[in-house]
Scaffold this active site. Structure first.
Site, short mmCIF file in Angstrom:
data_model
loop_
_atom_site.label_atom_id
_atom_site.label_comp_id
_atom_site.label_asym_id
_atom_site.label_seq_id
_atom_site.Cartn_x
_atom_site.Cartn_y
_atom_site.Cartn_z
N HIS A 119 -21.52 15.78 15.23
CA HIS A 119 -20.61 16.92 15.26
C HIS A 119 -20.69 17.71 16.56
O HIS A 119 -19.70 18.35 16.95
CB HIS A 119 -20.91 17.84 14.07
CG HIS A 119 -19.86 18.89 13.83
ND1 HIS A 119 -18.56 18.57 13.51
CD2 HIS A 119 -19.92 20.24 13.89
CE1 HIS A 119 -17.85 19.69 13.37
NE2 HIS A 119 -18.65 20.71 13.60
N ASP A 153 -20.56 12.12 12.46
CA ASP A 153 -20.40 13.56 12.19
C ASP A 153 -20.65 13.80 10.70
O ASP A 153 -19.90 13.30 9.86
CB ASP A 153 -18.99 13.98 12.58
CG ASP A 153 -18.78 15.48 12.57
OD1 ASP A 153 -19.48 16.17 11.79
OD2 ASP A 153 -17.92 15.96 13.32
N SER A 205 -14.03 21.87 16.02
CA SER A 205 -14.38 22.11 14.62
C SER A 205 -13.43 23.16 14.01
O SER A 205 -12.22 22.93 13.95
CB SER A 205 -15.85 22.53 14.52
OG SER A 205 -16.29 22.49 13.18
#
Length: 251
Positions: free
Chosen positions: A227, A197, A101
């Site tokens: 995610h 996600d 991320s």
């Protein structure tokens, strides 16, 4: 957690880390926004590294986990400085960077800052430029006014408590954007992305793939993964991707 070790950055921030000794290149895990080195992926990769005798580092940015500072006072540049300090003080020679991320953005910043040190990269739901293309682009006029007036806004999260998004995070992030100018990566790169996600859309992964320049860059989409990207199949895919990058780097 076990007793962490610490380094101090040039800016005076105290950064917690766990280091596993082993063969190089050193694999460095960069966590996501408001995540830390006790996250599922970071700990799973440590176990993988120990099992194969691979050198490995996981750490906490300032304002995260066991490191000094407050999250709301930090920004992309601070965390980039923290990451560089980990590389400079704890490693020698080639490294492989794994970024999750926001950690994916940090990995890409490393690719610009120290390209000669990196011999491979794996990102998981990489979120480059999210302060501009995610937060700022989605803010209402009321939120933008609130940011200017009080210096922050609250943003709900599906994965944590509300995020305090500061004016500094937005404005400083504009100097760290990586999708607006050339992004050259002359080493094997594997981008991993889940199609479900809701924090980082698949379009971001495709945009990154299109933008990055290099001869060995691939994107893998996992249908149904979110995610977190932390179920057993996803964790295995992360392992295999790092192994592939390491093998290509050594070749």
């Amino acid at each position: 957690m076990s007793d962490a070790s610490y380094i101090t950055t040039a800016q005076g921030r105290r950064i917690a880390y766990e280091k596993t000794d082993g063969q190089g290149p050193v694999v460095i895990f960069c966590s996501g926004l408001k995540s830390d080195m006790e996250g599922t992926k970071a700990v799973h990769l440590e176990a993988w590294a120990k099992a194969r005798g691979q050198a490995y580092i996981r750490f906490d940015y300032s304002g995260h986990g066991h490191s000094s500072g407050e999250f709301a006072e930090g920004c992309i540049g601070d965390w980039h400085e923290d990451t560089l300090a980990v590389v400079d003080q704890l490693t020698e020679g080639p490294i492989v960077v794994v970024g999750s991320s926001m950690g994916g953005w940090q990995a890409l910043l490393l690719a610009r800052a120290i390209p000669d040190r990196i011999v491979g990269m794996v990102t998981i739901a990489a979120a480059p430029d999210f302060t501009e293309d995610g937060y700022w682009a989605s803010f209402t006029e009321a939120q933008k006014a609130e940011l200017q007036a009080q210096g922050f806004v609250r943003m709900p999260s599906d994965y944590d408590d509300d995020y305090i998004i500061s004016k500094r995070l937005i404005e400083e992030g504009r100097g760290r954007l990586v999708l607006r100018t050339p992004l050259r990566m002359d080493f094997p790169v594997r981008f991993l992305q889940g199609t479900e996600d809701t924090a980082v859309p698949t379009e971001t992964a495709v945009r990154l793939l299109d933008h990055a320049e290099g001869d060995d860059i691939r994107l893998t989409l996992v249908k149904g993964a979110d995610h977190r990207f932390s179920d057993p199949d996803c964790l295995t895919l992360i392992e295999k991707s790092v192994e592939k990058v390491l093998a290509r780097a050594k070749a």
